[in-house]
Scaffold this motif. Structure first.
Motif, PDB file in Angstrom:
ATOM      1  N   TYR A 136       0.835  -1.203   0.000  1.00  0.00           N
ATOM      2  CA  TYR A 136       0.000   0.000   0.000  1.00  0.00           C
ATOM      3  C   TYR A 136       0.872   1.256   0.000  1.00  0.00           C
ATOM      4  CZ  TYR A 136      -3.495   3.436   1.408  1.00  0.00           C
ATOM      5  OH  TYR A 136      -4.305   4.543   1.458  1.00  0.00           O
ATOM      6  N   GLY A 137       1.898   1.259   0.839  1.00  0.00           N
ATOM      7  CA  GLY A 137       2.772   2.425   0.923  1.00  0.00           C
ATOM      8  C   GLY A 137       3.488   2.706  -0.385  1.00  0.00           C
ATOM      9  N   ARG A 138       3.985   1.666  -1.032  1.00  0.00           N
ATOM     10  CA  ARG A 138       4.718   1.848  -2.280  1.00  0.00           C
ATOM     11  C   ARG A 138       3.810   2.318  -3.416  1.00  0.00           C
ATOM     12  NH1 ARG A 138       9.765  -0.576  -3.068  1.00  0.00           N
ATOM     13  NH2 ARG A 138       9.178  -1.357  -5.138  1.00  0.00           N
ATOM     14  N   LYS A 139       2.551   1.887  -3.401  1.00  0.00           N
ATOM     15  CA  LYS A 139       1.640   2.249  -4.487  1.00  0.00           C
ATOM     16  C   LYS A 139       0.894   3.559  -4.245  1.00  0.00           C
ATOM     17  CE  LYS A 139       0.850  -2.245  -6.592  1.00  0.00           C
ATOM     18  NZ  LYS A 139      -0.160  -3.189  -7.150  1.00  0.00           N
ATOM     19  N   ARG A 140       0.646   3.905  -2.985  1.00  0.00           N
ATOM     20  CA  ARG A 140      -0.182   5.069  -2.697  1.00  0.00           C
ATOM     21  C   ARG A 140       0.565   6.232  -2.042  1.00  0.00           C
ATOM     22  NH1 ARG A 140      -5.550   3.221  -2.980  1.00  0.00           N
ATOM     23  NH2 ARG A 140      -5.544   2.044  -4.929  1.00  0.00           N
ATOM     24  N   GLU A 141       1.671   5.979  -1.387  1.00  0.00           N
ATOM     25  CA  GLU A 141       2.380   7.037  -0.667  1.00  0.00           C
ATOM     26  C   GLU A 141       3.716   7.388  -1.308  1.00  0.00           C
ATOM     27  OE1 GLU A 141       2.693   5.567   3.305  1.00  0.00           O
ATOM     28  OE2 GLU A 141       0.549   5.716   3.701  1.00  0.00           O
ATOM     29  N   SER A 142       4.385   6.405  -1.889  1.00  0.00           N
ATOM     30  CA  SER A 142       5.680   6.645  -2.519  1.00  0.00           C
ATOM     31  C   SER A 142       5.449   7.117  -3.956  1.00  0.00           C
ATOM     32  CB  SER A 142       6.514   5.353  -2.502  1.00  0.00           C
ATOM     33  OG  SER A 142       7.795   5.586  -3.044  1.00  0.00           O
ATOM     34  N   VAL A 143       5.304   8.432  -4.103  1.00  0.00           N
ATOM     35  CA  VAL A 143       4.931   9.019  -5.389  1.00  0.00           C
ATOM     36  C   VAL A 143       6.046   9.956  -5.847  1.00  0.00           C
ATOM     37  CG1 VAL A 143       3.168  10.341  -6.626  1.00  0.00           C
ATOM     38  CG2 VAL A 143       2.515   8.909  -4.678  1.00  0.00           C
ATOM     39  N   SER A 144       6.385   9.896  -7.119  1.00  0.00           N
ATOM     40  CA  SER A 144       7.449  10.738  -7.662  1.00  0.00           C
ATOM     41  C   SER A 144       7.060  12.216  -7.612  1.00  0.00           C
ATOM     42  CB  SER A 144       7.751  10.348  -9.111  1.00  0.00           C
ATOM     43  OG  SER A 144       6.651  10.664  -9.951  1.00  0.00           O
ATOM     44  N   VAL A 145       8.066  13.081  -7.630  1.00  0.00           N
ATOM     45  CA  VAL A 145       7.809  14.523  -7.647  1.00  0.00           C
ATOM     46  C   VAL A 145       6.953  14.894  -8.848  1.00  0.00           C
ATOM     47  CG1 VAL A 145       8.859  16.804  -7.868  1.00  0.00           C
ATOM     48  CG2 VAL A 145       9.936  15.084  -6.424  1.00  0.00           C
ATOM     49  N   GLU A 146       7.250  14.295  -9.997  1.00  0.00           N
ATOM     50  CA  GLU A 146       6.522  14.623 -11.218  1.00  0.00           C
ATOM     51  C   GLU A 146       5.033  14.348 -11.078  1.00  0.00           C
ATOM     52  OE1 GLU A 146      10.704  14.183 -11.926  1.00  0.00           O
ATOM     53  OE2 GLU A 146       9.265  12.743 -11.060  1.00  0.00           O
ATOM     54  N   ASN A 147       4.673  13.282 -10.376  1.00  0.00           N
ATOM     55  CA  ASN A 147       3.262  12.966 -10.171  1.00  0.00           C
ATOM     56  C   ASN A 147       2.660  13.737  -9.008  1.00  0.00           C
ATOM     57  OD1 ASN A 147       2.878  11.129 -12.307  1.00  0.00           O
ATOM     58  ND2 ASN A 147       3.852   9.495 -11.133  1.00  0.00           N
ATOM     59  N   ARG A 148       3.478  14.010  -7.985  1.00  0.00           N
ATOM     60  CA  ARG A 148       2.954  14.751  -6.835  1.00  0.00           C
ATOM     61  C   ARG A 148       2.530  16.164  -7.199  1.00  0.00           C
ATOM     62  NH1 ARG A 148       7.032  15.502  -3.141  1.00  0.00           N
ATOM     63  NH2 ARG A 148       8.564  13.946  -3.736  1.00  0.00           N
ATOM     64  N   ILE A 149       3.278  16.801  -8.084  1.00  0.00           N
ATOM     65  CA  ILE A 149       2.950  18.192  -8.413  1.00  0.00           C
ATOM     66  C   ILE A 149       1.652  18.301  -9.211  1.00  0.00           C
ATOM     67  CG2 ILE A 149       5.337  18.972  -8.342  1.00  0.00           C
ATOM     68  CD1 ILE A 149       5.452  18.800 -11.360  1.00  0.00           C
ATOM     69  N   LYS A 150       1.159  17.178  -9.745  1.00  0.00           N
ATOM     70  CA  LYS A 150      -0.114  17.202 -10.461  1.00  0.00           C
ATOM     71  C   LYS A 150      -1.292  17.308  -9.485  1.00  0.00           C
ATOM     72  CE  LYS A 150       1.749  14.272 -14.151  1.00  0.00           C
ATOM     73  NZ  LYS A 150       1.658  12.926 -14.794  1.00  0.00           N
ATOM     74  N   SER A 151      -1.101  16.821  -8.272  1.00  0.00           N
ATOM     75  CA  SER A 151      -2.134  16.911  -7.224  1.00  0.00           C
ATOM     76  C   SER A 151      -1.447  17.318  -5.929  1.00  0.00           C
ATOM     77  CB  SER A 151      -2.854  15.573  -7.051  1.00  0.00           C
ATOM     78  OG  SER A 151      -3.464  15.158  -8.250  1.00  0.00           O
ATOM     79  N   PRO A 152      -0.989  18.571  -5.849  1.00  0.00           N
ATOM     80  CA  PRO A 152      -0.097  18.977  -4.750  1.00  0.00           C
ATOM     81  C   PRO A 152      -0.698  18.860  -3.353  1.00  0.00           C
ATOM     82  CG  PRO A 152      -0.868  20.886  -5.990  1.00  0.00           C
ATOM     83  CD  PRO A 152      -1.264  19.667  -6.774  1.00  0.00           C
TER      84      PRO A 152
END
Length: 298
Positions: A136-152
């Motif tokens: 769960y952590g790897r799929k839902r919490e460990s998110v790249s910067v490129e993807n995080r900035i899409k939903s900050p």
């Protein structure tokens, strides 16, 4: 210059503090590290963490009674003497030795009031009974910067946050939230409402402590009960989370009883998958939705 604040509960936090203290010392900045124990009931760990007080610029304090994570962080903010805060969870570890330096350099070159550095998980698989938390952590919490900035706002957590003290004073954790679950979401919604921009950078921490799969499921029971309270009080709107968004449509078409019945019938089969060595996040999503329907029938 920098206050590093860490809420803790029943966790040996000394190794994290030693690492952070060494990094901050090497940067030759004014700093403090404050660890606040939320009335842990493990006395051995409390005694071990007392050694934090022997480190320069570090202190270990204990709440007289359990306040919950949000209120403990609010208290830490009030205790901090510097305007710039680094807020961390106790069960984390910097990916590298430049963690503090990275935040300092970022702040020197940016006017941002708040930044999230990211959370990552080890590539090494844990014990079979801890797989659900790891997957769960790897799929839902460990998110790249490129993807995080899409939903900050959606993809920021307070487990690794650089933030100005005044921002936290003006946007504290809600006093209504005294139990586990969704406190980070409510804080991020408040920041969004108040037009406080969240920057995302690549400065991650490893999440270390993995609950057993059974304990992780039980924690989500508590968090979903808290989500129901927050939704009932309209602190969280139904569009603010995926679970409440889907539940809104289930309720609108009067299907809550049906979904609750289906959950009861399939619960054992879903749990069998979730506690296995190959748990499915999709099954976990369905489990959580079914449980949320069930508690909303009461």
């Amino acid at each position: 210059m920098l206050s590093i604040v860490i809420p803790t509960y029943n966790y040996f936090t000394l190794p994290l503090v030693k690492e952070l203290q060494q990094q901050a010392t090497s940067e030759t900045i004014d700093f403090e590290i404050i660890v606040l124990d939320d009335a842990s009931d493990n006395l051995e760990i409390r005694i071990q963490n007392q050694e934090i007080n022997q480190l320069d610029n570090c202190s270990f304090l204990i709440n007289e009674k359990n306040l919950g994570r949000g209120q403990t962080i609010n208290k830490l903010v009030s205790l901090a003497k510097f305007n710039l805060l680094v807020l961390l969870d106790c069960d984390t570890k910097p990916k590298d030795h430049s963690f503090i330096r990275n935040y300092i350099r970022f702040k020197e070159s940016s006017n941002a009031k708040i930044a999230f550095g990211g959370i990552i998980y080890s590539d090494e698989k844990p014990a079979p009974n801890e797989m659900l938390r790891w997957v769960y952590g790897r799929k839902r919490e460990s998110v790249s910067v490129e993807n995080r900035i899409k939903s900050p706002y959606k993809l920021a957590l307070t487990s690794n946050l650089l933030v100005e003290k005044q921002v936290m004073i003006e946007n504290p954790f809600h006093k209504e939230i005294t139990e586990y679950g969704f406190e980070d979401m409510v804080l991020m919604l408040d920041l969004k409402k108040n037009n406080i921009e969240i920057q995302h950078i690549d400065n991650p921490l490893y999440h270390l402590k993995l609950d057993t799969s059974i304990d992780f499921i039980t924690k989500f029971h508590s968090s979903l009960k808290n989500l129901k309270k927050l939704s009932d009080k309209e602190i969280i709107h139904h569009n603010d989370s995926q679970i409440t968004k889907v539940f809104y449509w289930i309720k609108r078409f009067k299907l809550v009883a049906l979904f609750s019945f289906a959950f009861d019938k399939s619960k054992k089969l879903m749990v069998k998958n979730l506690v296995s060595a190959s748990p499915s996040v999709l099954v976990f999503d369905l489990y959580r939705l079914g449980y949320f329907c069930k508690i909303n029938l009461k």
